[in-house]
Motif scaffolding. Structure first.
Motif, PDB file in Angstrom:
ATOM      1  N   ASP A 135       0.844  -1.184   0.000  1.00  0.00           N
ATOM      2  CA  ASP A 135       0.000   0.000   0.000  1.00  0.00           C
ATOM      3  C   ASP A 135       0.887   1.245   0.000  1.00  0.00           C
ATOM      4  OD1 ASP A 135       0.842   0.446   2.650  1.00  0.00           O
ATOM      5  OD2 ASP A 135      -1.113   0.042   3.531  1.00  0.00           O
ATOM      6  N   GLY A 136       0.276   2.408   0.068  1.00  0.00           N
ATOM      7  CA  GLY A 136       1.013   3.666   0.022  1.00  0.00           C
ATOM      8  C   GLY A 136       1.960   3.877   1.181  1.00  0.00           C
ATOM      9  N   VAL A 160       0.311  -0.112  -4.700  1.00  0.00           N
ATOM     10  CA  VAL A 160       0.948   1.056  -5.280  1.00  0.00           C
ATOM     11  C   VAL A 160       2.213   0.572  -5.983  1.00  0.00           C
ATOM     12  CG1 VAL A 160       1.686   3.407  -4.771  1.00  0.00           C
ATOM     13  CG2 VAL A 160       0.277   2.208  -3.144  1.00  0.00           C
ATOM     14  N   GLN A 213       2.998   8.944   0.391  1.00  0.00           N
ATOM     15  CA  GLN A 213       3.751   7.703   0.259  1.00  0.00           C
ATOM     16  C   GLN A 213       5.183   7.864   0.787  1.00  0.00           C
ATOM     17  OE1 GLN A 213       3.467   6.338  -3.794  1.00  0.00           O
ATOM     18  NE2 GLN A 213       1.260   6.487  -3.801  1.00  0.00           N
TER      19      GLN A 213
END
Length: 166
Positions: free
Chosen positions: A24-25, A37, A63
């Motif tokens: 994920d971010g 991501v 991020q």
């Protein structure tokens, strides 16, 4: 990155263990097959200005884990004289990552460690940081965020509290 599953471990072309799971971010692994991501490619050589611009875009997008990877590339591929600077920036990005994940203790600790590493880049000691980095502002940002994270002990919105690097 190639992902052969030798012994049920993801490996790159050189046979080093690499986790190919999507992330994920904030860099947390997601289940295989989940939408994640895009990962930052490792070992990319960039100019200082390119590193700062790419890291800023990732920080602005919430991020910081991925921004840390950009700083890590600069730390490993840049001039020896700048390694401490890029390492300190990577530490602040990881600190923000932990703070956004709700890990107040780890977040504050890494933010402060990064700030300590940036202090010597405020025009004294090592000199002026490359690419227009605002090290004095980054030191203030990291120290203030570390204090806030410890006070609230709640996860922060990484994009909302992202620093301005220049």
């Amino acid at each position: 990155m190639s992902t052969s599953r030798e012994g049920d471990r993801d490996r790159d072309e050189e046979g080093r263990a690499r986790n190919a799971r999507p992330r994920d971010g904030l860099g947390r692994p997601l289940p295989h097959g989940a939408a994640g991501v895009d990962r930052q490619p490792e070992g990319v050589v960039r100019t200082a200005a390119q590193s700062v611009a790419e890291a800023q875009a990732l920080l602005d997008a919430g991020q910081p884990f991925h921004a840390h990877e950009v700083f890590e590339d600069a730390w490993k591929s840049g001039p020896d004289s700048e390694r401490g600077l890029w390492r300190a920036l990577a530490q602040t990005a990881v600190g923000l990552t932990h703070a956004a994940r709700g890990n107040a203790t780890g977040g504050a600790r890494l933010l402060r460690r990064g700030a300590d590493g940036l202090v010597e880049w405020q025009g004294e000691g090592q000199g002026v940081a490359p690419a227009g980095l605002d090290t004095a502002g980054l030191v203030r940002w990291a120290q203030e965020l570390a204090d806030e994270v410890e006070r609230s002990a709640e996860a922060v919105d990484a994009a909302a509290v992202a620093p301005r690097l220049t």
